[in-house]
Design an enzyme around this catalytic site. Structure first.
Site, PDB file in Angstrom:
ATOM      1  N   GLU A   1       0.847  -1.197   0.000  1.00 50.88           N
ATOM      2  CA  GLU A   1       0.000   0.000   0.000  1.00 50.88           C
ATOM      3  C   GLU A   1       0.875   1.237   0.000  1.00 50.88           C
ATOM      4  O   GLU A   1       1.749   1.378   0.866  1.00 50.88           O
ATOM      5  CB  GLU A   1      -0.895   0.037   1.244  1.00 50.88           C
ATOM      6  N   CYS A   2       0.644   2.137  -0.931  1.00 46.17           N
ATOM      7  CA  CYS A   2       1.324   3.436  -0.974  1.00 46.17           C
ATOM      8  C   CYS A   2       2.844   3.265  -0.904  1.00 46.17           C
ATOM      9  O   CYS A   2       3.458   2.895  -1.885  1.00 46.17           O
ATOM     10  CB  CYS A   2       0.790   4.359   0.118  1.00 46.17           C
ATOM     11  N   GLY A   3       3.468   3.511   0.255  1.00 45.51           N
ATOM     12  CA  GLY A   3       4.899   3.320   0.358  1.00 45.51           C
ATOM     13  C   GLY A   3       5.321   1.908   0.011  1.00 45.51           C
ATOM     14  O   GLY A   3       6.352   1.683  -0.639  1.00 45.51           O
TER      15      GLY A   3
END
Length: 437
Positions: free
Chosen positions: A328-330
């Site tokens: 997720e994201c990072g």
């Protein structure tokens, strides 16, 4: 003792809500009360400060991303065994999206649904009697949202306090505290908001200083009297995110830390084990685990170290040959081929997906998202809709050739196009999942 609750709200971000909420939580705890904290909206960082201040895990209560029954369940669980529940508002008290009734994402939704009064924090720097007009507006804007009282913040002098206090009290509102300007109350920030509680130097001493200020500045007895008895109860289970495996390897260090408390708690209660590992320490997921989760965080601040973590990268690649990996994201950034840091230096990432991201050519991307999943993955089944949000400054500079993971829409249902990527058992997206739609 019945749990009593209130919301700490304000007209806008930067008014001092977090400092007041943290200090109030600790000040009430000093009195021997069992205190629980909650944060309205999608925020990973403040619940960590709430946990440090209260000694109990924090939680998010998000009326847009969470179905009403799930909100009831989470609030009930958070209040269980507590004498006081302090809910910190995100942004302004009424700030949300203009959508169906009761699901705007604003803290005011919680005030209406759960009859929680709001303690209004007003930053009165640069004004005095005008603060009364602001307070009056809040008190009359929505008859279903009760303003319990006002806390004056950034007070410059006794005269300044007196002018604002008298005007607000003349308008029929109680002033329950006045906090004078104090640079020691400032919380350190970075590009995604506050520095995380786990990274704050001398965190306990800082919280104690905030509590000292609140004890001398606020009428704690009056605030407790103004809080309302909570009666919410719920047993909603269907809208939680399912655990992605029985034994979940989860990256956990300064680069990977954004996991919603309600999701981690649900996974454990469903019988899953969360097995932490640190990519920054060049650790790989345990081979005995049956799924791997790479949360969001700050990989852009540690890109060089992650690029050099040969053991992590090789171990993750072996894991992904037979078991699902989701970022997720990072985490999504690290699953890509490369990451360009703030200085314009490009670092090789795991290469399990083909995209490239850049923090040098940054652009804010912020908002609620509804993700319709295009294939089975650790956050749900193909065709399901998951609600969550995006908040990142990095951007895709190369999309790669992987199949997209989801079709995104914004909070109003406007299509935003495909998102993320899928290759074999590896999936990832900038989207942070909060709950099933």
């Amino acid at each position: 003792m019945t749990t009593r609750g209130l919301i700490v709200g304000a007209p806008r971000s930067g008014s001092g809500k977090t400092s007041v909420a943290i200090g109030l939580m600790r000040a009430l705890r000093r009195r021997g009360l069992v205190v629980a904290g909650a944060k309205s909206g999608p925020d990973y960082i403040d619940p960590g400060f709430h946990a440090a201040a209260t000694g109990r895990p924090g939680v998010n209560l998000d009326s847009w991303a969470m179905a009403p029954g799930l909100l009831d369940t989470l609030l009930s669980r958070q209040a269980d065994g507590a004498d006081a529940l302090i809910v910190e508002s995100a942004m302004g008290l009424f700030d949300g999206v203009r959508t169906e009734d009761g699901r705007s994402g604003a803290a005011a939704d919680l005030a209406r649904r759960h009859r929680l009064p709001a303690l209004l924090v007003l930053d009165i720097s640069g004004q005095s009697q005008t603060a009364a007009a602001v307070a009056h507006g809040f008190a009359t804007f929505d008859p279903d949202v009760k303003i319990a009282g006002v806390v004056l913040n950034q007070v410059a002098s006794e005269r300044h306090e007196r002018q604002a206090r008298e005007a607000i009290e003349a308008a029929g509102l109680a002033v329950l505290g006045a906090i004078y300007r104090n640079p020691d109350m400032a919380l350190p920030e970075r590009h995604l908001g506050l520095v995380q509680a786990s990274e704050h130097a001398a965190l306990e001493a800082f919280i104690e200083r905030l509590a000292d200020v609140m004890e001398t500045s606020l009428d704690l007895d009056a605030i407790l009297r103004a809080a309302a008895s909570l009666s919410a109860a719920g047993t909603e289970e269907g809208h939680f995110l399912p655990p992605p495996g029985q034994r979940i390897a989860i990256a956990q260090d300064a680069a990977f830390s954004f996991v919603y408390p309600h999701s981690a708690r649900h996974w454990r209660e469903a019988g899953a084990e969360l097995i932490p590992f640190s990519p920054l320490a060049d650790e790989a997921p345990e081979a005995s685990c049956d799924a791997c989760w790479l949360p969001g965080g700050y990989p852009e601040l540690h890109a060089g170290k992650l690029a050099a973590a040969a053991g992590f990268k090789a171990g993750l690649a072996r894991f992904a040959e037979t078991k699902p990996v989701h970022g997720e994201c990072g985490g999504y950034m690290v699953l890509g081929a490369a990451l360009e840091d703030a200085d314009g230096v490009t670092h090789a990432m795991t290469g399990l997906l083909g995209h490239v991201t850049s923090f040098a050519r940054r652009k804010i991307n912020l908002g609620y998202r509804a993700a319709r999943l295009l294939s089975d993955c650790p956050i749900g089944r193909a065709g399901e809709t998951v609600r969550g949000h995006e908040f990142h400054y990095s951007r895709l500079t190369e999309r790669g050739t992987d199949e997209p993971l989801a079709a995104l829409a914004d909070a109003l249902g406007n299509a935003l196009g495909p998102s993320g990527g899928r290759r074999g058992l590896v999936t990832g997206t900038y989207f942070h999942a909060i709950a099933r739609g």
